[in-house]
Design an enzyme around this catalytic site. Structure first.
Site, short mmCIF file in Angstrom:
data_model
loop_
_atom_site.label_atom_id
_atom_site.label_comp_id
_atom_site.label_asym_id
_atom_site.label_seq_id
_atom_site.Cartn_x
_atom_site.Cartn_y
_atom_site.Cartn_z
CG HIS A 33 -14.65 -3.00 117.54
ND1 HIS A 33 -14.71 -2.63 116.21
CD2 HIS A 33 -15.92 -3.29 117.90
CE1 HIS A 33 -15.98 -2.70 115.80
NE2 HIS A 33 -16.72 -3.09 116.82
CB CYS A 59 -14.94 0.06 113.77
SG CYS A 59 -13.33 -0.22 114.47
CG ASN A 78 -15.05 -2.33 109.68
OD1 ASN A 78 -14.12 -1.98 108.95
ND2 ASN A 78 -14.95 -2.38 110.98
CG ASP A 82 -20.25 -3.11 117.31
OD1 ASP A 82 -19.32 -2.82 116.54
OD2 ASP A 82 -20.16 -4.02 118.15
#
Length: 1116
Positions: A454, A207, A202, A471
């Protein structure tokens, strides 16, 4: 104090967060919401086992009267650790509330302690709970960073505004939810080893991009097409989107660790600020696919984007009473489906193809038939192999005039049948032989609120039963329930932990929910989920990436073995000649630009000298090495030669004089003496009387400084003794030329360069080894030069600054550059800018400084003579910029600053129009002066009309300004100033008549009860003693000119503090408006309840000077 114990948090935020350093202004986090606690237990006379996850509520009374910079909460315990919340009520050097989670007992913890926690901090909205502001993150707490959180949590202007609901009765409610985690869970996890896949790093708030890139990568047909896009070995990834994407996909396929996206974002033309902006996944998807489609034209993979993602639908209009049809075919790459009011994907498709009746006022104008009743709708001609569904989780709320997130429960199936119910979604032209049965490939999830949060993705790359969660850097295996059901959104009711204690079930909104779905058609599965291997990747790309990987491994190995080696940096006369006057002006050399050697520490120094002999062609016996030393005045000079004993030591035993502890790097000066034939000769013996001096020569005509050599001089000798012999020769002057000598002493923070008395000895002038003498020709007339002597030239060099000027309206584009001095005054700077722009009056230039973190102009301009020097304009906290923004004013800035500028929206009495007027008046003016000025600019319904000025905020009137009120303290930044004519009916009020507030409202169904939402333009209405609602309605309808049919649907209510009390036609309206003990007149009003169908007025309520919202753009 309340403690709540929710289920473990499992979200991670991509926000940039900061410890609460007093001077820190790092890129600030965007807003993110977190699911409220999942179970509630009030600690009251009962033992509660200390949970690893808890909620702490802190009620702060007399908030606005807190007279401290920092304020700590009580201590609470989570996971066996003591915590507390730290706030800065007036902001930590910013105009926002600053809030952090702090380890309460950090000062007494043992050496080397650390703990890892996920947490959220919230300021509760005590009027409408759903407007609470909540942000979440995670952090590894340790002695160096014992607190972590948000420097810019929420604007102070919102927090302290009594109408917003964050401060009620001067009380603020803060919530912290803390989940303590075992550190090893996160940091030691190996995604490749556990799942076979790697994540993406990131860059700050990327993200949203990472989840999309993982989804596209795991469509193998798409990946193969990207690999087959033509690129060459001469392309640079940072300048070529195809190469950057190929490189990224290759690394995702073959790397062992998470992959960086910086090359890709650079190829987009994004600067760092773009990376820190949270954009919209759908927008990025469309822009990226359009770019790739364009880049694929004329190549072997042309048309791939269309083949994968393009479908078609038909917009039709069929007239009912005449034989007329209108059809239009359109393509789509993704479909936007409604979430609000739909229980699942099928309900959204039903709504998508819903037939609209065009009748009444909404009839269709058919060619040659005129206005006709008709049916309008959409049907699908064909669906693509890869179907991308964008769920409309975000929509514009017209009543609140803002974007909101829809967290409603919304289901999506594992298998999607778009041929259902006999092909109800398909047009008559659709190919019925194609079976539109789809299987779910990926679920993109958004966790948080409308202003940030997120993104992550659940993907099953091979369409097997195994799902994976991507993720950012972390990839984990997940089950079907987690990927589907838990992403439906909506509310969840938790089982009670203590049924006898509290009978109310605890509900919470799930802020994590699906935002985008990708389905793959069953019949195209084999084609789309194809095999992609090394032979699909261009050879030059494989070679380049393998070389990159080898270099990376080499650097990693070097890093691992660094403790075994010393880096030796060797400076020589040649380096000084090359650098002084070009790269550097002060001291002697930039050590990063000299030859460096990586030498094993145990190697004897004498052996190292042999390597130097090979490298520079200087025999070992002709080398003499000097150690450098950092002096107290921060200069860096050769200090003394190495002794024969030291040269017999190992490299690792040597270290420079000023660097007692750290010997990873050794800096040396190589002294080489040349004989008559310019060949190296052994260095002469050096006694204590010999001083090594370095010489620079300055030419004031050319404004040049250059290195001319070094000499050994005798301590008791005088400079005159070397004039004729050496210095004039080195400068190329005749032997008898008169010269001036100066010693360069230091240059930080200011330049110190003193004239040398040539009659004194070198020792008397306090010269020593490594000192620098600058000299120049003696001048008879120094007035003809800008910088006639060495000190003035060095002063100029030290303070010169190239400044990039940008027009404030175009803050991304350099307009021109000027070379200025950091010591220039405010007047000097604007004068130079005015000269460059050809402007006669420099006082009409207004400058604004640059924010180094946001890469944008600062919100407030520089005041006239508000700073002393250029250097003050360029500094931003602990960073220095080289950018200034300018604007050309229509009046001089000092005059403008004496004026107050207000933006006033004038509402015309008879026309449905609003015009924004900018009013400039002296600061000591009154509202009456504003009204008089406005009368000269607006069109009045009649010459003697009177005007009043109102303060309107969130569709309510908060204030009527009295004409004598001073305008200096009026703030039009957050609310609208409205001017209007005073209606005649208000001027003749009887003693029992009342002037009441009338507002439009609608009811928005919230989780617990309907919330009143105001919209539209509020107004005043006089009501007479004994007047019924029926009589008042007649006047309202006439005033607003609403048609009978629509007006008959309106409801009327008396509202006090947001609670509606509906009225009947026979009710006496004035009887409701007797109470005076209510907070603020605006909280008692006559409410008109109806839907908000009116178009928005075409003006913008005042914004701040700069807007920082940016659309997604890919520039290359």
């Amino acid at each position: 104090m309340t403690i709540m114990a929710p289920a473990p948090l499992d979200q991670e935020d991509d926000e940039m967060l900061v410890p609460h350093s007093e001077f820190n202004e790092a890129p600030q986090p965007m807003e993110g919401n977190m699911a409220p606690a999942e179970a509630a237990v009030t600690v009251e006379n009962q033992q509660v086992e200390d949970p690893s996850t808890s909620r702490f509520t802190w009620t702060i009374e007399n908030f606005s009267r807190l007279n401290v910079k920092k304020h700590y909460s009580d201590i609470f315990v989570v996971g066996g650790f003591k915590w507390r919340v730290l706030i800065f009520p007036k902001g930590n050097n910013v105009d926002h509330l600053s809030m952090y989670l702090d380890v309460a007992d950090s000062a007494s913890l043992p050496y080397g302690w650390s703990r890892y926690a996920q947490f959220s901090l919230a300021v509760i909205n005590q009027v409408h709970h759903k407007f609470s502001i909540r942000k979440e993150t995670q952090h590894q707490f340790n002695a160096r960073e014992s607190d972590w959180g948000f420097t810019s949590f929420m604007p102070l202007s919102e927090l302290y505004d009594p109408t917003r609901g964050y401060l009620v009765n001067d009380t603020c409610v803060v919530e912290a939810e803390v989940a303590v985690r075992r550190v090893v869970d996160y940091w030691s996890y190996d995604s490749k080893k556990e799942t076979g896949y790697v994540g993406l790093k990131n860059q700050g708030a990327t993200c949203y991009m990472n989840s999309l890139l993982q989804t596209l990568y795991h469509i193998p047909y798409f990946r193969k097409a990207v690999y087959h896009m033509p690129t060459t070995e001469n392309d640079m990834p940072s300048g070529s989107i195809p190469l950057a994407l190929q490189s990224l996909f290759y690394k995702l396929q073959y790397s062992e660790n998470s992959v960086a996206t910086k090359e890709l974002t650079k190829s987009f033309g994004w600067d760092t600020y773009d990376s820190f902006m949270q954009h919209d996944v759908q927008e990025l998807n469309r822009v990226l696919c359009e770019k790739l489609e364009d880049k694929m034209k004329g190549t072997v993979v042309e048309g791939t984007i269309q083949q994968l993602f393009e479908g078609h639908h038909m917009n039709y209009i069929n007239c009912i009473n005449v034989d007329y049809k209108s059809n239009r075919k359109e393509s789509f790459y993704d479909l936007q489906l409604d979430v609000k009011g739909c229980r699942d994907v099928y309900a959204s498709f039903d709504k998508y193809v819903e037939v609209e009746q065009l009748e009444g006022d909404n009839k269709y104008h058919a060619e040659q038939y005129g206005l006709q009743d008709a049916k309008k709708g959409v049907l699908f001609i064909d669906f693509p192999p890869v179907l991308q569904l964008q769920l409309k989780r975000f929509e514009y709320d017209f009543m609140r005039d803002t974007m909101v997130k829809i967290n409603d429960h919304y289901e999506f199936p594992l298998q999607l049948d778009l041929d259902r119910e006999n092909g109800k979604y398909l047009s008559p032209d659709a190919d019925k032989s194609v079976r539109n049965l789809y299987t779910l490939h990926s679920v993109l999830v958004h966790s948080g609120g409308v202003h940030g949060g997120h993104y992550y993705a659940f993907i099953r790359p091979t369409l097997s039963d195994q799902w994976y969660k991507f993720d950012d850097e972390r990839v984990t295996k997940e089950d079907l329930k987690r990927a589907l059901e838990e992403q439906y959104g909506g509310e969840e009711e938790l089982p009670q932990t203590n049924p006898g204690f509290n009978n109310t079930p605890f509900k919470f909104t799930k802020y994590s929910n699906a935002y985008m779905l990708v389905y793959i058609r069953e019949s195209d599965k084999e084609k789309v989920i194809c095999n992609v291997d090394e032979k699909d990747i261009a050879e030059h790309l494989r070679i380049r990436l393998k070389r990159e990987q080898e270099e990376k491994e080499h650097k990693k190995k070097e890093k691992a073995e660094a403790h075994l080696y010393t880096i030796i940096k060797v400076a020589r006369n040649e380096d000084l000649t090359q650098q002084i006057g070009k790269d550097i002006y002060f001291d002697l050399v930039d050590h990063d630009k000299v030859r460096s050697f990586r030498i094993q520490k145990q190697l004897p120094f004498n052996i190292f000298k042999e390597e130097v002999a090979k490298e520079f062609g200087v025999p070992v016996q002709c080398q003499r090495f000097w150690l450098w030393a950092k002096r107290q005045n921060h200069t860096y000079r050769p200090n003394r030669p190495l002794s024969p004993q030291e040269e017999c030591q190992s490299v690792g035993q040597l270290r420079e004089v000023s660097n007692k502890a750290h010997n990873a790097e050794l800096k040396l000066f190589l002294e080489v003496e040349l004989g008559p034939n310019l060949a190296p000769i052994p260095p002469p013996d050096k006694t204590k009387e010999d001083i090594l001096i370095f010489f620079k020569f300055y030419d004031p005509e050319k404004e040049e400084l250059r290195f001319v050599g070094r000499l050994f001089v005798k301590a008791l000798g005088k400079p005159t003794e070397i004039f004729e012999r050496k210095l004039n020769e080195m400068a190329g002057f005749p032997p008898n030329e008169e010269i001036e000598l100066y010693e360069e002493i230091k240059f930080e923070p200011t330049v110190m360069c003193e004239h040398i008395d040539t009659k004194l000895t070198f020792r008397s002038s306090q010269l020593e080894d490594g000192d620098i003498i600058c000299y120049q020709k003696s001048l008879e007339n120094d007035g003809k030069y800008r910088y006639p002597d060495v000190p003035s030239f060095l002063e100029y060099v030290h303070n010169r600054q190239v400044v990039h000027f940008r027009l404030l309206e175009k803050p991304k584009e350099d307009d021109f550059c000027l070379e200025l001095s950091k010591l220039y005054t405010y007047d000097d700077v604007v004068e130079k800018v005015a000269q460059r722009l050809g402007l006669d009056d420099p006082s009409k230039i207004r400058l604004t400084s640059h924010n180094c973190y946001s890469q944008q102009p600062k919100p407030q301009p520089i005041k006239y003579r508000g700073v002393e020097h250029l250097s003050d304009m360029l500094v931003h906290y602990n960073q220095t910029s080289d950018i200034l923004y300018y604007e050309i004013l229509d009046i001089p800035l000092p005059e403008l600053q004496r004026l107050k500028t207000l933006k006033v929206a004038f509402h015309h009495a008879t026309k449905d129009e609003v015009v924004i007027h900018t009013i400039r008046l002296p600061k000591n003016s009154t509202v009456g002066d504003v009204i008089n000025d406005l009368k000269t600019k607006v069109e009045l319904s009649r010459p003697d009309a009177e005007i009043r000025l109102l303060e309107v905020f969130y569709h309510k009137i908060y204030k009527i300004f009295i004409p004598s009120e001073k305008i200096e303290n009026i703030n039009d930044q957050y609310w609208t100033l409205r001017a209007e004519e005073i209606p005649e009916e208000e001027k003749n009020l009887g003693p029992q008549d009342r002037l009441i507030h009338v507002y439009h409202f609608t009811k928005d169904a919230g989780p617990n009860q309907a919330q009143v939402q105001n919209f539209g333009e509020p107004f005043f209405l006089p009501i007479r003693e004994g007047e019924t609602l029926a009589e008042v309605k007649v006047r309202i309808q006439r005033k607003l000119q609403v048609p009978d049919e629509e007006f008959s649907k309106w409801k009327f209510a008396f509202l006090s503090l947001g609670r509606p009390e509906y009225l009947q036609d026979t009710d006496i309206v004035s009887g409701r408006f007797q109470r005076r003990d209510v907070y603020g007149a605006w909280e008692q009003y006559l409410g008109l309840e109806h839907s908000d169908t009116a178009p928005k007025r075409s003006y913008t309520v005042n914004q701040n000077r700069h807007t920082f919202e940016k659309p997604v753009r890919i520039y290359n």
